[in-house]
Every structure is written in structure tokens, then in C-alpha cells.
Scaffold this motif. Structure first.
Motif, PDB file in Angstrom:
ATOM      1  N   ARG A 103      -9.063  11.865   7.017  1.00 17.02           N
ATOM      2  CA  ARG A 103      -7.639  11.981   6.662  1.00 17.02           C
ATOM      3  C   ARG A 103      -6.990  10.711   7.165  1.00 17.02           C
ATOM      4  N   ALA A 104      -6.149  10.126   6.320  1.00 17.48           N
ATOM      5  CA  ALA A 104      -5.522   8.854   6.684  1.00 17.48           C
ATOM      6  C   ALA A 104      -4.074   8.806   6.225  1.00 17.48           C
ATOM      7  N   PRO A 105      -3.206   8.248   7.056  1.00 22.42           N
ATOM      8  CA  PRO A 105      -1.859   7.929   6.575  1.00 22.42           C
ATOM      9  C   PRO A 105      -1.991   6.721   5.651  1.00 22.42           C
ATOM     10  N   LEU A 106      -1.356   6.800   4.509  1.00 20.48           N
ATOM     11  CA  LEU A 106      -1.507   5.730   3.522  1.00 20.48           C
ATOM     12  C   LEU A 106      -0.168   5.032   3.313  1.00 20.48           C
ATOM     13  N   PRO A 107      -0.060   3.790   3.775  1.00 23.78           N
ATOM     14  CA  PRO A 107       1.190   3.065   3.540  1.00 23.78           C
ATOM     15  C   PRO A 107       1.398   2.815   2.053  1.00 23.78           C
ATOM     16  N   GLN A 108       2.641   2.614   1.661  1.00 24.50           N
ATOM     17  CA  GLN A 108       2.965   2.333   0.257  1.00 24.50           C
ATOM     18  C   GLN A 108       2.068   1.213  -0.253  1.00 24.50           C
ATOM     19  N   GLY A 109       1.362   1.478  -1.337  1.00 26.39           N
ATOM     20  CA  GLY A 109       0.478   0.486  -1.926  1.00 26.39           C
ATOM     21  C   GLY A 109      -0.865   0.365  -1.221  1.00 26.39           C
ATOM     22  N   GLY A 110      -1.110   1.212  -0.213  1.00 25.24           N
ATOM     23  CA  GLY A 110      -2.368   1.162   0.523  1.00 25.24           C
ATOM     24  C   GLY A 110      -3.538   1.680  -0.305  1.00 25.24           C
ATOM     25  N   ASP A 111      -4.723   1.328   0.100  1.00 23.18           N
ATOM     26  CA  ASP A 111      -5.938   1.725  -0.599  1.00 23.18           C
ATOM     27  C   ASP A 111      -6.546   2.937   0.100  1.00 23.18           C
ATOM     28  N   PRO A 112      -6.628   4.090  -0.569  1.00 24.00           N
ATOM     29  CA  PRO A 112      -7.176   5.286   0.084  1.00 24.00           C
ATOM     30  C   PRO A 112      -8.650   5.149   0.460  1.00 24.00           C
TER      31      PRO A 112
END
Length: 132
Positions: A62-71
Motif C-alpha cells: 500500500r502506498a500513498p501516491l502523489p499527484q502524477g505518481g507511478d503506482p
């Protein structure tokens, strides 16, 4: 190349991901996948990812994904598991929803398998969620 996974139990867990509307990806492509990755995006920019590399190796996080981040190339994760595919799926599905009681919140460096996933996923892809 992914080892053929004809385990009925694994098929049942993958079907459960489909039922819950996870998005599935095959890297580098569906015809000759080296990894089968499944993605669920929560509101608030949180993603759950499961990547199956072979019959005995999977990664879930599980990861916090910044705007435009790559999952598939997270900067930080709040939970991670590496082991057999069925246990990876079961582990991530057992996590509380983001914001729920017991949600993992300790931010940590992604495990080394994430780098392998990012390399296989590459940059040229479009993520489309399942249609309703």
C-alpha cells in the motif's frame, strides 16, 4: 516468464480481485508476461498493488501516491509483503480501508522488489480502471 499458475485456489483469489474491480496489468505485455500486477486505487491518493512474478514470488504493498505518481514505482509505502502469491493477495485484501481503524500509516522505503516491478512496468502505459 511467469510460471503457469493453474492452482484453483490462486484462480479463485484472482477472481476475487476482479469481482472487487481491481485493474490488471501484464508486463511487458499480456502475450508474454513477466509479471501480472493488480492495482486498486482508493480515494485520497492511496493505492494497493499486488505483483505476481512467478508461482512462488509476489509483492504486495500500500502506498500513498502523489499527484502524477507511478503506482508501480512508489516513493514510499505504508505496508508491504513479499512471498507466495495467495498470501500476498490475502494480505492486501485484509488491510483496513484508508482512514479506517488499524490502517497502516508508518511510512517506509519500498522493498527492493519494487525496483524490479518499476523496471518491468516501464513508463509507456495507460491505467484504465474497470468499466462499470
Amino acid at each position: 516468464m511467469i510460471v503457469a499458475m493453474d492452482s484453483n485456489l490462486l484462480d479463485e483469489w484472482l477472481e476475487e480481485l476482479r469481482r472487487r474491480r481491481w485493474t490488471h496489468h501484464y508486463f511487458p505485455d499480456r502475450r508474454a508476461p513477466k509479471v501480472h500486477a493488480s492495482l486498486f486505487t482508493w480515494r485520497g491518493g492511496i493505492v494497493d498493488v499486488i505483483a505476481i512474478f512467478d508461482a512462488g514470488t509476489a509483492l504486495a504493498y500500500r502506498a500513498p501516491l502523489p499527484q502524477g505518481g507511478d503506482p508501480f514505482d512508489p516513493i514510499r509505502v505504508t505496508w508491504a509483503f513479499a512471498g507466495e502469491p495467495i498470501w500476498a493477495i490475502r494480505g492486501v485484501l485484509a488491510l483496513p480501508e484508508p482512514g479506517g481503524h488499524g490502517e497502516p500509516v508508518f511510512v517506509q522505503t519500498p522493498p527492493p522488489l519494487c525496483a524490479g516491478l518499476a523496471e518491468l512496468a516501464g513508463q509507456n502505459r495507460v491505467i484504465r480502471p474497470p468499466t462499470s
